[in-house]
Design an enzyme around this catalytic site. Structure first.
Site, mmCIF file in Angstrom:
data_model
loop_
_atom_site.group_PDB
_atom_site.id
_atom_site.type_symbol
_atom_site.label_atom_id
_atom_site.label_comp_id
_atom_site.label_asym_id
_atom_site.label_seq_id
_atom_site.Cartn_x
_atom_site.Cartn_y
_atom_site.Cartn_z
ATOM 1 N N ARG A 153 12.626 -22.574 -29.362
ATOM 2 C CA ARG A 153 13.909 -21.548 -30.259
ATOM 3 C C ARG A 153 13.653 -20.494 -31.175
ATOM 4 O O ARG A 153 15.057 -20.253 -31.347
ATOM 5 C CB ARG A 153 14.247 -23.091 -31.137
ATOM 6 N N LYS A 255 18.629 -20.008 -35.549
ATOM 7 C CA LYS A 255 19.012 -19.765 -37.325
ATOM 8 C C LYS A 255 18.134 -18.664 -37.983
ATOM 9 O O LYS A 255 16.892 -18.570 -38.641
ATOM 10 C CB LYS A 255 17.390 -20.722 -36.717
ATOM 11 N N GLU A 291 29.558 -27.894 -38.013
ATOM 12 C CA GLU A 291 28.667 -28.788 -38.679
ATOM 13 C C GLU A 291 29.274 -28.893 -39.740
ATOM 14 O O GLU A 291 29.727 -28.049 -40.129
ATOM 15 C CB GLU A 291 27.216 -27.860 -37.973
HETATM 16 C C1 COI Z 1 16.487 -28.042 -41.452
HETATM 17 O O1 COI Z 1 17.268 -28.600 -41.027
HETATM 18 O O2 COI Z 1 15.133 -27.945 -40.972
HETATM 19 C C2 COI Z 1 16.872 -27.102 -41.989
HETATM 20 O O3 COI Z 1 16.425 -25.804 -41.932
HETATM 21 C C3 COI Z 1 17.617 -26.534 -42.340
HETATM 22 C C4 COI Z 1 17.144 -26.980 -43.903
HETATM 23 C C5 COI Z 1 17.714 -25.487 -44.344
HETATM 24 C C6 COI Z 1 17.338 -27.031 -44.714
#
Ligand code: COI
Length: 410
Positions: A153, A255, A291
């Site tokens: 990812r 992300k 989401e």
């Molecule tokens: C995760 O679930 O690992 C995330 O990246 C969420 C995070 C921004 C708290």
């Protein structure tokens, strides 16, 4: 897929987690970030060799923990773990120039990194993050959950942001090394897990909007408990109509760090009203469910499980994908489709998935002043409880992992 679990027996809802001030760990030794530079260098130099005659107390401890895999634990109040930053011992750093080749990664003491104020990540948000977890098993070994998926990812996100990325092998090796170097911070079985945060940033300086001339890959770790302050208790979501998390053609499906900066304002507003988090709708019709700030969403209606289709504005969560696979293997019909807010409000059950939130049941959703509560009937939450049990059993190594999702570190 074979799953032998206690599925269906329900959640064990522990006492509330904590997200306030980080409890201060009583360290068995000095923290690397507190060492004088000379000590830190000394410590790093002796780590691989174990042959230096002038070891500090710290370095002796870390040498033992790192090289022998001794399951030493930090003297810490593990019951107070929430989801807050606790500095650990080491982080991993690997750099590359615009030639795209990452080399010479190394473990260094955890602490601040130096960045040029013109770094692309600081000015233009050229950065990605990942999140994965490591669990300590009863036998002292440590399990990583699907690290290759995070590596892949990150590579997809890097391509979108014109960044070179570590290979899958480099990523996984860095994660393994960082976890082993911080092994004493992996919570005891049943007390939480080690959250692993890989990052890829445009660290090179640049003035105009363009890809950075240099990149840095970082992995740091932190012991964590539950993400939401009330532990596994059902969360309350506030539907957001003014702000959107992502738009078609944007970066909602990778992300990138900016996706999280853009949600904090609505999240703060929701928290001030007593909600746990925000539910986002699509930016075109303001009607389809997308989401939550940091996790994917699922609904259950008449025993059919549905989750929004990945159309480019939703993060392809690794927990999401894993839960879909588990649900199918347990015989559920799973649909990835467009879900309207009205359909969601009419669901029997709703739950969220993500590395940080794991699988959190939703207790209520508020939409335009109307609050819909879930879990009032006798059958409340049965599907999400079953999926939670099956998912965490694999993650924690409580059942045989016949699909090879976990990677064991000894
Ligand atoms: C995760 O679930 O690992 C995330 O990246 C969420 C995070 C921004 C708290």
């Amino acid at each position: 897929m074979e799953l032998r679990t206690s599925a269906g027996r329900g959640f064990a809802f522990p006492a509330s987690g904590s997200r306030g001030t980080a409890p201060s760990p009583r360290l068995l030794s000095r923290h690397p970030a507190d060492l004088e530079p000379i000590d830190a260098v000394h410590c790093l130099l002796i780590l691989p060799t174990r042959s230096c005659c002038r070891r500090s107390r710290f370095s002796t401890l870390m040498t033992t923990a790192y090289n022998t895999g001794t399951p030493d634990l930090v003297d810490f109040n593990w019951d107070a773990l929430g989801f807050q930053l606790i500095p650990t011992d080491f982080m991993y750093l690997m750099r590359c120039s615009s030639d795209g080749v990452f080399t010479k990664g190394e473990l260094v003491p955890y602490g601040p990194i130096e960045l040029n104020p013109a770094a692309a990540v600081l000015n233009y948000g050229q950065g990605l993050l990942e999140g994965l977890r490591a669990h300590r098993k009863e036998d002292g070994s440590i399990l990583l959950f699907r690290p290759h998926e995070n590596a892949l990812r990150m590579r997809i996100g890097a391509d979108r942001l014109c960044m070179p990325a570590p290979s899958v092998e480099q990523f996984v090796e860095a994660v393994k090394l960082t976890v082993l170097a911080n092994k004493r911070w992996v919570p005891p079985t049943g007390k939480g897990s080690l959250y692993i945060r890989p990052q890829l940033i445009g660290s090179g300086a640049i003035l105009g909007v363009a890809p950075a001339p240099q990149y840095t890959f970082i992995v740091f770790v932190c012991p964590v408990g539950h993400y939401f302050k009330d532990g596994l208790s059902p969360i309350s979501l506030l539907t957001e109509e003014e702000y959107h998390r992502a738009a078609p053609g944007g970066t909602g499906d990778i992300k990138t760090i900016g996706n999280y900066a853009s949600v904090v304002s609505a999240q703060r507003r929701a928290k001030e009203k007593g909600h746990s988090d925000v539910l986002y709708l699509d930016s075109v019709h303001n009607k389809f469910v997308e989401e939550v700030s940091s996790c994917n969403i699922f609904m259950v209606k008449d025993n059919v499980i549905s989750t929004p289709l990945l159309t480019g504005t939703i993060l392809p969560g690794i927990t999401r994908k894993s839960v879909i696979g588990i649900a199918q293997s347990l015989g559920f019909q799973v649909e990835e489709c467009n879900i309207t807010i009205d359909e969601l409000l009419g669901a029997d059950e709703v739950f969220c998935t993500g590395t940080a939130v794991v699988l959190s049941p939703v207790g209520s959703i508020t939409y335009r002043e109307r609050k819909v509560e879930y879990g009032k009937s006798q059958e409340a939450g049965v599907v999400s409880q079953q999926l939670y049990a099956a998912f965490t059993a694999i993650q924690k190594g409580l059942v045989e992992d016949s699909i090879g999702w976990t990677l064991q570190l000894n």
